[in-house]
Design an enzyme around this catalytic site. Structure first.
Site, PDB file in Angstrom:
ATOM      1  N   ASP A  97       0.854  -1.192   0.000  1.00 41.59           N
ATOM      2  CA  ASP A  97       0.000   0.000   0.000  1.00 41.59           C
ATOM      3  C   ASP A  97       0.884   1.233   0.000  1.00 41.59           C
ATOM      4  O   ASP A  97       1.606   1.486   0.963  1.00 41.59           O
ATOM      5  CB  ASP A  97      -0.894   0.016   1.250  1.00 41.59           C
ATOM      6  CG  ASP A  97      -1.719   1.288   1.308  1.00 41.59           C
ATOM      7  OD1 ASP A  97      -2.670   1.412   0.520  1.00 41.59           O
ATOM      8  OD2 ASP A  97      -1.392   2.175   2.138  1.00 41.59           O
ATOM      9  N   TYR A 144       3.101  10.018  -0.611  1.00 41.80           N
ATOM     10  CA  TYR A 144       4.145   9.565   0.316  1.00 41.80           C
ATOM     11  C   TYR A 144       5.520   9.966  -0.210  1.00 41.80           C
ATOM     12  O   TYR A 144       6.015   9.411  -1.195  1.00 41.80           O
ATOM     13  CB  TYR A 144       4.089   8.042   0.527  1.00 41.80           C
ATOM     14  CG  TYR A 144       2.828   7.537   1.239  1.00 41.80           C
ATOM     15  CD1 TYR A 144       1.976   8.412   1.902  1.00 41.80           C
ATOM     16  CD2 TYR A 144       2.508   6.188   1.251  1.00 41.80           C
ATOM     17  CE1 TYR A 144       0.834   7.968   2.546  1.00 41.80           C
ATOM     18  CE2 TYR A 144       1.366   5.725   1.901  1.00 41.80           C
ATOM     19  CZ  TYR A 144       0.532   6.629   2.540  1.00 41.80           C
ATOM     20  OH  TYR A 144      -0.593   6.176   3.178  1.00 41.80           O
ATOM     21  N   SER A 196      -9.742   5.351   1.252  1.00 48.25           N
ATOM     22  CA  SER A 196      -9.097   5.300   2.556  1.00 48.25           C
ATOM     23  C   SER A 196      -9.940   6.201   3.455  1.00 48.25           C
ATOM     24  O   SER A 196     -10.066   7.400   3.197  1.00 48.25           O
ATOM     25  CB  SER A 196      -7.663   5.803   2.433  1.00 48.25           C
ATOM     26  OG  SER A 196      -6.963   5.466   3.594  1.00 48.25           O
TER      27      SER A 196
HETATM   28  N1  LIG Z   1      -4.867   8.091   5.389  1.00 51.02           N
HETATM   29  C1  LIG Z   1      -4.306   6.972   4.965  1.00 51.02           C
HETATM   30  O1  LIG Z   1      -4.695   6.451   3.960  1.00 51.02           O
HETATM   31  C2  LIG Z   1      -3.190   6.362   5.754  1.00 51.02           C
HETATM   32  C3  LIG Z   1      -2.725   6.991   6.938  1.00 51.02           C
HETATM   33  C4  LIG Z   1      -1.721   6.356   7.664  1.00 51.02           C
HETATM   34  C5  LIG Z   1      -1.196   5.148   7.212  1.00 51.02           C
HETATM   35  N2  LIG Z   1      -1.659   4.577   6.062  1.00 51.02           N
HETATM   36  C6  LIG Z   1      -1.095   3.291   5.563  1.00 51.02           C
HETATM   37  O2  LIG Z   1      -0.995   2.378   6.663  1.00 51.02           O
HETATM   38  C7  LIG Z   1       0.355   1.929   6.794  1.00 51.02           C
HETATM   39  C8  LIG Z   1       0.669   1.593   8.232  1.00 51.02           C
HETATM   40  O3  LIG Z   1       0.595   2.723   9.047  1.00 51.02           O
HETATM   41  P1  LIG Z   1       1.899   3.469   9.598  1.00 51.02           P
HETATM   42  O4  LIG Z   1       3.082   2.987   8.849  1.00 51.02           O
HETATM   43  O5  LIG Z   1       1.608   4.936   9.564  1.00 51.02           O
HETATM   44  O6  LIG Z   1       1.926   3.050  11.142  1.00 51.02           O
HETATM   45  P2  LIG Z   1       1.973   1.628  11.908  1.00 51.02           P
HETATM   46  O7  LIG Z   1       2.069   0.527  10.941  1.00 51.02           O
HETATM   47  O8  LIG Z   1       0.872   1.639  12.905  1.00 51.02           O
HETATM   48  O9  LIG Z   1       3.342   1.766  12.734  1.00 51.02           O
HETATM   49  C9  LIG Z   1       4.576   1.892  12.074  1.00 51.02           C
HETATM   50  C10 LIG Z   1       5.679   1.979  13.126  1.00 51.02           C
HETATM   51  O10 LIG Z   1       5.802   0.709  13.783  1.00 51.02           O
HETATM   52  C11 LIG Z   1       7.154   0.275  13.733  1.00 51.02           C
HETATM   53  N3  LIG Z   1       7.159  -1.189  13.666  1.00 51.02           N
HETATM   54  C12 LIG Z   1       6.643  -1.999  12.701  1.00 51.02           C
HETATM   55  N4  LIG Z   1       6.770  -3.295  13.020  1.00 51.02           N
HETATM   56  C13 LIG Z   1       7.412  -3.338  14.223  1.00 51.02           C
HETATM   57  C14 LIG Z   1       7.848  -4.380  15.066  1.00 51.02           C
HETATM   58  N5  LIG Z   1       7.646  -5.659  14.752  1.00 51.02           N
HETATM   59  N6  LIG Z   1       8.472  -4.052  16.239  1.00 51.02           N
HETATM   60  C15 LIG Z   1       8.673  -2.757  16.569  1.00 51.02           C
HETATM   61  N7  LIG Z   1       8.287  -1.716  15.811  1.00 51.02           N
HETATM   62  C16 LIG Z   1       7.659  -1.995  14.630  1.00 51.02           C
HETATM   63  C17 LIG Z   1       7.724   0.914  12.488  1.00 51.02           C
HETATM   64  O11 LIG Z   1       9.120   0.936  12.586  1.00 51.02           O
HETATM   65  P3  LIG Z   1      10.072   1.699  11.523  1.00 51.02           P
HETATM   66  O12 LIG Z   1       9.968   3.157  11.881  1.00 51.02           O
HETATM   67  O13 LIG Z   1      11.422   1.149  11.773  1.00 51.02           O
HETATM   68  O14 LIG Z   1       9.536   1.390  10.174  1.00 51.02           O
HETATM   69  C18 LIG Z   1       7.036   2.278  12.512  1.00 51.02           C
HETATM   70  O15 LIG Z   1       7.734   3.175  13.383  1.00 51.02           O
HETATM   71  C19 LIG Z   1       1.161   3.100   6.192  1.00 51.02           C
HETATM   72  O16 LIG Z   1       2.492   2.745   5.920  1.00 51.02           O
HETATM   73  C20 LIG Z   1       0.307   3.429   4.992  1.00 51.02           C
HETATM   74  O17 LIG Z   1       0.525   2.491   3.966  1.00 51.02           O
HETATM   75  C21 LIG Z   1      -2.654   5.162   5.334  1.00 51.02           C
END
Ligand SMILES: NC(=O)c1ccc[n+]([C@@H]2O[C@H](COP(=O)([O-])OP(=O)(O)OC[C@H]3O[C@@H](n4cnc5c(N)ncnc54)[C@H](OP(=O)(O)O)[C@@H]3O)[C@@H](O)[C@H]2O)c1
Length: 322
Positions: free
Chosen positions: A52, A57, A160
């Site tokens: 995704d 981004y 989204s």
């Molecule tokens: N409005 C929208 O459409 C929208 C908004 C937000 C997100 N999204 C989508 O959702 C995805 C996921 O959300 P997100 O990336 O914002 O937040 P998230 O997945 O809730 O959290 C990501 C954080 O968790 C850490 N992490 C991941 N796996 C881990 C593990 N096993 N142990 C320890 N830490 C871990 C990552 O580390 P690192 O920093 O080292 O990577 C990062 O800091 C996004 O990448 C995007 O594709 C969409």
């Protein structure tokens, strides 16, 4: 890795998908392209086949990185991206006209840009990056989706949903004109399970569970003294006394999860996959060790109903995006 149908698209997506916001940089500091590329390759090795990303981004950087990496993937990777709001306002504001946010021609132009960034002829899933239920009858998105489908540039469409507002997409699902929804769903915000997820299941709509780790709060790595680089998004998300609030909630959660196998982030992902309406959960993961830990969750099966009951009181009504 296990696979689930992405709703009526019929695509078999890996239960653990790749959230590609962080690898775009700009709003997420603390990673390098080399690290991200290695993490993506490791994820492919472990069977991950769904990414995704979004045009917004890193101003296209995430899409370009993904486009480069999938050329050397050992299997077909299914790509989802998003059209940013033209007025650059996240989330969508009530009262805004769709002509100012997603006019027909703009959706087409953004898709062309994403196709170039991703270096593909067809995008599997194009999503509107914000959604306002007042737009449900609008012709702008309906015609744009139809034109992109007819031209073969996009196979399937979704939205989204705005942060913590799962019910704003219920009427949209009922139109039968979208194939997927992407929604915040995690231990702290399980609200989609009330209405959105059952409706999605009933209509065979694919569900992409986003922010499963609450932007890092559910990893257990936030401390009372956590700070983030300069203008990083997480500096806003975890500002003021929020790290302290997170630590208090996480400590209570950890106490209730004592004896449950797995780390906190692993259990948080398992929570998402325990709901059968969820097609894939998409953690952001820029490090190989996180990829390995997260992908291992797919083989564990759902959490028991006793543990799911224990998690219910940990729902935490907040909106750190504002
Ligand atoms: N409005 C929208 O459409 C929208 C908004 C937000 C997100 N999204 C989508 O959702 C995805 C996921 O959300 P997100 O990336 O914002 O937040 P998230 O997945 O809730 O959290 C990501 C954080 O968790 C850490 N992490 C991941 N796996 C881990 C593990 N096993 N142990 C320890 N830490 C871990 C990552 O580390 P690192 O920093 O080292 O990577 C990062 O800091 C996004 O990448 C995007 O594709 C969409």
């Amino acid at each position: 890795m296990n696979y689930r149908k992405l709703g009526r698209t019929g695509i078999d997506v890996s239960e653990i998908g790749y959230g590609a916001w962080g690898i775009g940089g700009i709003q997420w500091k603390g990673g390098t392209d080399e690290e991200s590329i290695a993490a993506l390759h490791r994820a492919f090795e472990l069977g991950l086949n769904f990414i995704d990303t979004a045009l917004a981004y890193g101003d296209g950087h995430s899409e370009r990185l993904v486009g480069d990496v999938i050329r050397n993937a050992p299997h077909l990777i299914h790509l989802a991206t998003k059209v940013p709001p033209k007025n650059r306002l996240w989330p969508a504001q009530p009262g805004t006209k769709i002509e100012d946010v997603f006019p027909h021609g703009y959706i087409l132009d953004c898709t062309e840009q994403s196709l170039r960034n991703l270096q593909v002829d067809t995008i599997d899933l194009q999503q509107l990056h914000v959604w306002n239920p007042e737009w449900v009858q609008s012709e702008e998105w309906r015609r744009a989706f139809e034109d992109l489908r007819t031209s073969g540039k996009v196979r399937y469409f979704g939205v989204s949903i705005n942060d913590h507002q799962p019910n704003t997409a219920l009427e949209l699902i009922k139109t039968g004109l979208i194939d997927t929804v992407q929604v915040i769903y995690n231990i702290f915000d399980p609200s989609p399970a009330q209405s959105l997820l059952p409706l999605a299941l009933e209509h065979n709509i694919g569900v992409i569970a986003r922010v499963p780790l609450d932007e890092g709060a559910l990893t257990g790595t936030i401390t009372e003294h956590s700070t983030f680089e300069g203008d990083e998004f997480r500096g806003m998300y975890f500002r003021d006394d929020r790290p302290k609030q997170v630590v208090e909630h996480v400590n209570r959660l950890k106490a209730d999860l004592e004896g449950v196998p797995g780390t906190l982030p692993e259990i948080a992902l398992q929570f998402c996959l325990s709901n059968p309406a969820v097609s894939t959960v998409i953690p952001g993961m820029r490090k190989i060790r996180n990829v390995e830990s997260n992908c291992s969750v797919s083989n564990r099966g759902p959490l028991s109903s006793a543990i799911l009951e224990k998690l219910k009181p940990h729902a935490w009504k907040k909106n750190f995006y504002s």
